[in-house]
Write a protein that holds these residues in place. Structure first.
Motif, short mmCIF file in Angstrom:
data_model
loop_
_atom_site.label_atom_id
_atom_site.label_comp_id
_atom_site.label_asym_id
_atom_site.label_seq_id
_atom_site.Cartn_x
_atom_site.Cartn_y
_atom_site.Cartn_z
N HIS A 168 0.85 -1.19 0.00
CA HIS A 168 0.00 0.00 0.00
C HIS A 168 0.89 1.25 0.00
N LYS A 169 0.54 2.20 -0.86
CA LYS A 169 1.28 3.45 -0.90
C LYS A 169 0.32 4.62 -1.14
N GLY A 170 0.76 5.81 -0.71
CA GLY A 170 -0.05 7.01 -0.86
C GLY A 170 0.36 7.85 -2.06
N ARG A 171 -0.01 9.11 -2.00
CA ARG A 171 0.12 9.97 -3.17
C ARG A 171 1.57 10.20 -3.61
N ASP A 172 2.54 10.01 -2.72
CA ASP A 172 3.94 10.27 -3.07
C ASP A 172 4.67 9.03 -3.56
N TYR A 173 3.93 8.04 -4.00
CA TYR A 173 4.56 6.75 -4.32
C TYR A 173 5.55 6.86 -5.48
N ARG A 174 5.32 7.77 -6.42
CA ARG A 174 6.22 7.84 -7.58
C ARG A 174 7.64 8.23 -7.15
N ALA A 175 7.74 9.13 -6.19
CA ALA A 175 9.07 9.51 -5.68
C ALA A 175 9.74 8.32 -4.99
N GLU A 176 8.95 7.51 -4.30
CA GLU A 176 9.51 6.33 -3.64
C GLU A 176 10.00 5.31 -4.66
N VAL A 177 9.23 5.14 -5.73
CA VAL A 177 9.66 4.22 -6.79
C VAL A 177 10.96 4.71 -7.40
N GLN A 178 11.04 6.01 -7.67
CA GLN A 178 12.24 6.58 -8.29
C GLN A 178 13.46 6.39 -7.40
N GLU A 179 13.26 6.57 -6.11
CA GLU A 179 14.37 6.38 -5.17
C GLU A 179 14.83 4.92 -5.15
N SER A 180 13.88 4.00 -5.29
CA SER A 180 14.19 2.58 -5.18
C SER A 180 15.02 2.05 -6.35
N VAL A 181 14.83 2.64 -7.53
CA VAL A 181 15.50 2.07 -8.71
C VAL A 181 17.01 2.32 -8.69
#
Length: 210
Positions: A168-181
C-alpha cells in the motif's frame, strides 16, 4: 463505498461470504476496544476503521485471488495481515504469517487469531530476524510501514526467491519508486486503490539488485 455493509466488503475484496463479513464486524468492535488502550492505529483514523483500514486492506484479496501463502511485515494493528487472515480462511490450505516485534501489538494479533481461529501465525521478531522463520511465501504485504526502498531491503530475501510484493502506498509513491531504482530493478504494476483516490497498491516482482 463507505457504508458498513457486506456489499462494501465485496466491492473491495471480491466474493466474500456473509459469515466472513459478520466475523470482520466482530473484529472491528474488538479492535476498537483494544485501540483505546494501546493505540493500534492513529486516533485520527480510528473513527472509520471499516473504510480506512479494513476495506483498504481487503482489496488485496481481489488483486491476488489464488495465492495461499502470505507474509505481512510490520503487522501492527493487523492491517492488512489480520484482515487477509479472515479472507484467507475461505481458501483451502491458505495461511499468513504476521511479523510484528512490538510485544503489545503482537499480543493483540495473537488474541484475535485465537478468538476467531484464523489461519495465521504471529512471528514476534524484527523483520530482519524473521526470514529464516517464515517459509517462502507467494505474497509479501506491508502497509504504512516504511518507504518503498526500505520495504524492498526488508523483504528482499523472499522477493528475490520468487515472491511478489503488494505494498500500500499514498500519493507520493512515484518519488519512492524513483528512489528505489537506484538499488533495485523490478517489474512493477500500479493498482489504483479502491478506497483512497490518492492511493495505490504497488505490485512488485522479479526483484534483483542493480
Amino acid at each position: 463505498m463507505s457504508s458498513f455493509s457486506w456489499k462494501s466488503l465485496q466491492d473491495a475484496a471480491g466474493p466474500v461470504s456473509r459469515e466472513t463479513f459478520d466475523r470482520l464486524v466482530a473484529f472491528e468492535a474488538m479492535f476498537q476496544k483494544w485501540n483505546r488502550s494501546i493505540n493500534l492505529v492513529a486516533q485520527s483514523t480510528a473513527g472509520d476503521v471499516w473504510q480506512r483500514h479494513i476495506l483498504d486492506s481487503a482489496q488485496l484479496a481481489r488483486l491476488e485471488p489464488n495465492a495461499t501463502h502470505w507474509v505481512d511485515i510490520g503487522s501492527g494493528g493487523g492491517f492488512p495481515g489480520l484482515v487477509m487472515a479472515f479472507l484467507l480462511a475461505e481458501r483451502d490450505g491458505a495461511s499468513i504469517d504476521l511479523v510484528e516485534s512490538n510485544r503489545k501489538k503482537a499480543s493483540f494479533l495473537q488474541t484475535v487469531i485465537g478468538q476467531f481461529n484464523l489461519p495465521a501465525r504471529v512471528v514476534a521478531r524484527r523483520i530482519e530476524d524473521s526470514h529464516a522463520l517464515v517459509s517462502q511465501p507467494q505474497i509479501v504485504t506491508a502497509r504504512a510501514l516504511a518507504s518503498l526502498s526500505v520495504l524492498l531491503d526488508l523483504s528482499a530475501p523472499w522477493l528475490r526467491a520468487g515472491a511478489r510484493g503488494l505494498f500500500h502506498k499514498g500519493r507520493d509513491y512515484r518519488a519512492e519508486v524513483q528512489e528505489s531504482v537506484n538499488r533495485w530493478a523490478f517489474d512493477l504494476v500500479e493498482h489504483p486503490s479502491v478506497t483512497d483516490p490518492h492511493g495505490v497498491i504497488l505490485e512488485l516482482s522479479n526483484l534483483r539488485p542493480v
